[in-house]
Write a protein that holds these residues in place. Sequence first.
Motif, PDB file in Angstrom:
ATOM      1  N   LYS A  88       0.813  -1.221   0.000  1.00  0.00           N
ATOM      2  CA  LYS A  88       0.000   0.000   0.000  1.00  0.00           C
ATOM      3  C   LYS A  88       0.841   1.264   0.000  1.00  0.00           C
ATOM      4  N   ASN A  89       2.026   1.199   0.570  1.00  0.00           N
ATOM      5  CA  ASN A  89       2.904   2.361   0.612  1.00  0.00           C
ATOM      6  C   ASN A  89       3.219   2.878  -0.787  1.00  0.00           C
ATOM      7  N   ASP A  90       3.187   1.992  -1.782  1.00  0.00           N
ATOM      8  CA  ASP A  90       3.595   2.353  -3.141  1.00  0.00           C
ATOM      9  C   ASP A  90       2.432   2.383  -4.127  1.00  0.00           C
ATOM     10  N   TYR A  91       1.198   2.421  -3.630  1.00  0.00           N
ATOM     11  CA  TYR A  91       0.048   2.455  -4.543  1.00  0.00           C
ATOM     12  C   TYR A  91       0.108   3.657  -5.481  1.00  0.00           C
ATOM     13  N   ASN A  92       0.502   4.812  -4.969  1.00  0.00           N
ATOM     14  CA  ASN A  92       0.543   6.003  -5.802  1.00  0.00           C
ATOM     15  C   ASN A  92       1.531   5.838  -6.954  1.00  0.00           C
ATOM     16  N   ASP A  93       2.702   5.293  -6.649  1.00  0.00           N
ATOM     17  CA  ASP A  93       3.694   5.052  -7.703  1.00  0.00           C
ATOM     18  C   ASP A  93       3.170   4.052  -8.727  1.00  0.00           C
ATOM     19  N   PHE A  94       2.468   3.035  -8.258  1.00  0.00           N
ATOM     20  CA  PHE A  94       1.924   2.019  -9.158  1.00  0.00           C
ATOM     21  C   PHE A  94       0.905   2.625 -10.119  1.00  0.00           C
ATOM     22  N   ASP A  95       0.019   3.466  -9.591  1.00  0.00           N
ATOM     23  CA  ASP A  95      -1.005   4.080 -10.433  1.00  0.00           C
ATOM     24  C   ASP A  95      -0.389   5.037 -11.447  1.00  0.00           C
ATOM     25  N   TRP A  96       0.645   5.805 -11.045  1.00  0.00           N
ATOM     26  CA  TRP A  96       1.279   6.715 -11.995  1.00  0.00           C
ATOM     27  C   TRP A  96       2.105   5.951 -13.016  1.00  0.00           C
ATOM     28  N   PHE A  97       2.646   4.820 -12.611  1.00  0.00           N
ATOM     29  CA  PHE A  97       3.364   3.966 -13.569  1.00  0.00           C
ATOM     30  C   PHE A  97       2.411   3.511 -14.670  1.00  0.00           C
ATOM     31  N   ASN A  98       1.209   3.099 -14.283  1.00  0.00           N
ATOM     32  CA  ASN A  98       0.217   2.684 -15.275  1.00  0.00           C
ATOM     33  C   ASN A  98      -0.279   3.866 -16.102  1.00  0.00           C
ATOM     34  N   ILE A 475      21.136   8.873   7.479  1.00  0.00           N
ATOM     35  CA  ILE A 475      20.378   8.145   6.461  1.00  0.00           C
ATOM     36  C   ILE A 475      19.003   8.778   6.292  1.00  0.00           C
ATOM     37  N   ASN A 476      18.642   9.048   5.034  1.00  0.00           N
ATOM     38  CA  ASN A 476      17.273   9.457   4.702  1.00  0.00           C
ATOM     39  C   ASN A 476      16.654   8.368   3.830  1.00  0.00           C
ATOM     40  N   LEU A 477      15.482   7.878   4.231  1.00  0.00           N
ATOM     41  CA  LEU A 477      14.789   6.829   3.489  1.00  0.00           C
ATOM     42  C   LEU A 477      13.614   7.431   2.726  1.00  0.00           C
ATOM     43  N   TYR A 478      13.447   7.009   1.477  1.00  0.00           N
ATOM     44  CA  TYR A 478      12.319   7.498   0.671  1.00  0.00           C
ATOM     45  C   TYR A 478      11.613   6.306   0.010  1.00  0.00           C
ATOM     46  N   VAL A 479      10.372   6.418  -0.350  1.00  0.00           N
ATOM     47  CA  VAL A 479       9.340   7.288   0.181  1.00  0.00           C
ATOM     48  C   VAL A 479       8.528   6.429   1.138  1.00  0.00           C
ATOM     49  N   ILE A 480       8.367   6.879   2.389  1.00  0.00           N
ATOM     50  CA  ILE A 480       7.673   6.113   3.412  1.00  0.00           C
ATOM     51  C   ILE A 480       6.431   6.880   3.836  1.00  0.00           C
ATOM     52  N   SER A 481       5.266   6.269   3.623  1.00  0.00           N
ATOM     53  CA  SER A 481       4.005   6.923   3.974  1.00  0.00           C
ATOM     54  C   SER A 481       3.116   6.096   4.885  1.00  0.00           C
ATOM     55  N   GLU A 482       3.423   4.813   5.048  1.00  0.00           N
ATOM     56  CA  GLU A 482       2.622   3.949   5.906  1.00  0.00           C
ATOM     57  C   GLU A 482       3.173   3.945   7.335  1.00  0.00           C
ATOM     58  N   SER A 496      15.960  10.333   9.019  1.00  0.00           N
ATOM     59  CA  SER A 496      14.863  11.071   8.392  1.00  0.00           C
ATOM     60  C   SER A 496      14.226  10.202   7.315  1.00  0.00           C
ATOM     61  N   VAL A 497      12.998  10.543   6.962  1.00  0.00           N
ATOM     62  CA  VAL A 497      12.299   9.845   5.884  1.00  0.00           C
ATOM     63  C   VAL A 497      11.593  10.879   5.014  1.00  0.00           C
ATOM     64  N   THR A 498      11.538  10.602   3.723  1.00  0.00           N
ATOM     65  CA  THR A 498      10.736  11.399   2.804  1.00  0.00           C
ATOM     66  C   THR A 498       9.369  10.752   2.717  1.00  0.00           C
ATOM     67  N   THR A 499       8.303  11.551   2.859  1.00  0.00           N
ATOM     68  CA  THR A 499       6.971  10.972   2.998  1.00  0.00           C
ATOM     69  C   THR A 499       5.904  11.801   2.295  1.00  0.00           C
ATOM     70  N   ASN A 500       4.850  11.119   1.854  1.00  0.00           N
ATOM     71  CA  ASN A 500       3.654  11.786   1.329  1.00  0.00           C
ATOM     72  C   ASN A 500       2.672  12.127   2.442  1.00  0.00           C
ATOM     73  N   ALA A 501       2.910  11.608   3.645  1.00  0.00           N
ATOM     74  CA  ALA A 501       1.913  11.679   4.720  1.00  0.00           C
ATOM     75  C   ALA A 501       2.487  12.320   5.974  1.00  0.00           C
ATOM     76  N   VAL A 502       3.006  13.516   5.849  1.00  0.00           N
ATOM     77  CA  VAL A 502       3.544  14.223   7.018  1.00  0.00           C
ATOM     78  C   VAL A 502       2.482  14.353   8.097  1.00  0.00           C
ATOM     79  N   HIS A 503       1.259  14.695   7.700  1.00  0.00           N
ATOM     80  CA  HIS A 503       0.184  14.948   8.664  1.00  0.00           C
ATOM     81  C   HIS A 503      -0.230  13.697   9.427  1.00  0.00           C
TER      82      HIS A 503
END
Length: 590
Positions: A88-98, A475-482, A496-503
Motif C-alpha cells: 500500500k505504501n507504493d500504490y501512488n507510484d503504481f497508479d502513476w506507472f500505469n 540516512i534518509n529513506l524514501y518514500v515512506i508513507s505507511e 529522516s524519511v521522505t513521505t507523502n503523509a507528514v500529517h
Amino acid sequence: MGTTLTQLTQLKLGKQKVVRQQLLQRYEHQSFVSCLAGLYSCHWRHYQHTHTQPGHCCCSKLECGSFALIVLTFCLSLVFLYLWGEAKNDYNDFDWFNFGNLGFWFPWSIVLLILAVLLFTYVAFLLLLAVCLLSEGQRLYLHWCHKIGILLTLILSIVATLVLTDLWSKEWITVLLSFQVTAPYLHIGGVLVMTLLSWPIALHVFRPKIRVRQMAIMGLFVAVLVTLYLVPLGMHSPCIKERNSLGPAPALIGHRGAPMLAPENTFMSFEKAVAAGADGLETDVTISYDGVPFLMHDKNLRRTTNVEDVFPNWTETSPAMFTWRELERLNAGSWIFSQDPFRTASSLSPEERMQVHNQSVCTLRAFLDLAARHGKLVIFDLYRPPRGHPYRDTWISRTLEVLKNESSIHSSQVLWLPPEFREFVQETDPELQQTTNGHAPVEDLQLRNIVKLNIHYSSMSEKDIRKYAAANISINLYVISEPWLYSLAWCAGAHSVTTNAVHILKNLQRPLFLMTPDEYRLMWTLTDMASFVLVLIIFLFHWWREHGLALSVGSSSVLENGLYIQFSIEMTDVWSLTSMSGSEKQGLSL
C-alpha cells in the motif's frame, strides 16, 4: 420364560433409548450441517447426508483433488493478498506507472486490492465449509460452479502475482520488511489456526483402519505445530528492543510537499507540509528554456497541468522546452479533482478548493524562500535539460546562482543531491550538505565529504544505519508513507524519511508494534503453552470418546468401545430406531 423374554426386551429397548438419545444429541444441529453442505455442494432440496465409514476416505478421488485444489488456491490467494496489502505504501507510484504506460488515469491499485480481498474471501469460505463438513463426517461434493470459481481464482492469483513480480519486483522486499514487524503476530495467528485444526485432525486420527495415512497426517501436524512453537527463537525485529534504547523519531521531509492535502509540487502543497510539521521539503527541479528553475517531476506536463487544453500540440514535449511565460499560463492544481490520486480531494474545504484551482507552476526561488522563512531543510533532484536547450551545459551553475544570489535560503539548509560536478559545487558553496543516492563504502563517502545518504526504503538495514552513523553519516529513506513502515524505520535508527503523509506520521507518539524482549518472550511463551494445553485436551477428549465411552443401562454399565463411531449413523437411522422401538412395544402389548 415369558418373564425372561420381557426383561430381555425391556433391556434392549432401554439400550435403544439411550443410543437414540445420544444420536439425537449428535444431530440436534443437523439443520446447520445441511446449510453447510448446501453452500458447498449447491444441493439444497435433494441433499442427503452421506457419512464416511470410520477410517475410510472422506470423498472420491475427484473430490479429494478438488479439496487439495482449494487448499492450494487458498495459499496462493493469501500470498497475493498479503503481497498487495503490504504494498500500500507504493500504490501512488503504481497508479502513476500505469498512467505513463496507458495514457489515462485509473485507480488500478485499489481495484487490485479489492480483487485480492474478494478472491481470498471466497476461497477461505469454501475451505472453511469443507473443514466443517469433514469434522461432521460428511462426504464432500463440490459443485461444478465452485470448481470453476476455484480454477479462476487460482489462475488470477498466479497471473497477478507473476505480473507484479515482473513489473514491481521490489514489493517482495517490502513483504520481507513487513515480516520484521508482523512476524510476532503472524506467529500467534499460525498457532491459533493449528490449534483449531487439531479438532478435525484428532477426530480422524483416533478412528480405526488406514493407520498409515492417519499417522502420516498426525506426523505432519505435529511437525508444523512444533515448528511454529519454535519459530520465535530465530526471529529478529528492530521493534523488539528496550524502550530506553529507542532513538528519536526520524525527521519528516515532505515528498513534493504534502500531496495528500494539495496538488504535488505546488506552493500550496509545501505550505500544507510546513503547517503539518514537516522538518524538510523535497522536490524536483527543471530549468525552463529561458533559464528559470521550476518544480516539475515528470518528463512531460500531461499529468499535473492542463497542458492539453492550453498547448494541445505540446503534450509530450519536455517541460524544459517551455519558456517561463508559457509555463505561467498553465494550471497546476485542478487535475487533482479529476484524478484524486490519494482519494483525499473530497476532504478539502471550499476555500481550499478555490486555492487549488488557482495553483500555478512553482519556481525554485519561491520554494527556497518558503523553506528559508520557516527554517526547513530542502532536498531536490535536478534534471539536466535535453539536447538543444540553452542551459544544457550550465544547469548546475544556474541552479547555484538561484541558491546563492536570488533566494534567501542559507546554504546549510540545502541537502545537495545532484551527483554531477560535485567538486565544482563544493568549491562554489562549501556549506551545502553533500548528499548522495545509494550505498557506498564509508571511506569513499568521507573522501567526497558526503554527510547524508538518500536511499530507497527497501534498502533499509539496521546494521548499515549503525555503521554509517558511527562515521557521522546520516540516512534518509524514501518514500515512506505507511505508519508501520515509518515505525520500522524509527526502530532501525533512520535519521529522516521522505513521505507523502507528514500529517499522519507526525501524530505517531511511538513506533507501532514496539515491545521489549521480555514482553515478547512472555507473549509467545503464553501463546505456545495455551495452544499446547488446548491441543492436548482436544486429543484426549477424542481418544476418550472413541475408546472409553460407556453406556449406562439401569444400574449396570456396558462398555461400548468406539460408541463415538456410531454417531456417524445417518439421521434416518434415528427415526428407524424410533419406529423399531414402537413396533416392539406393540408386540409386547399383544
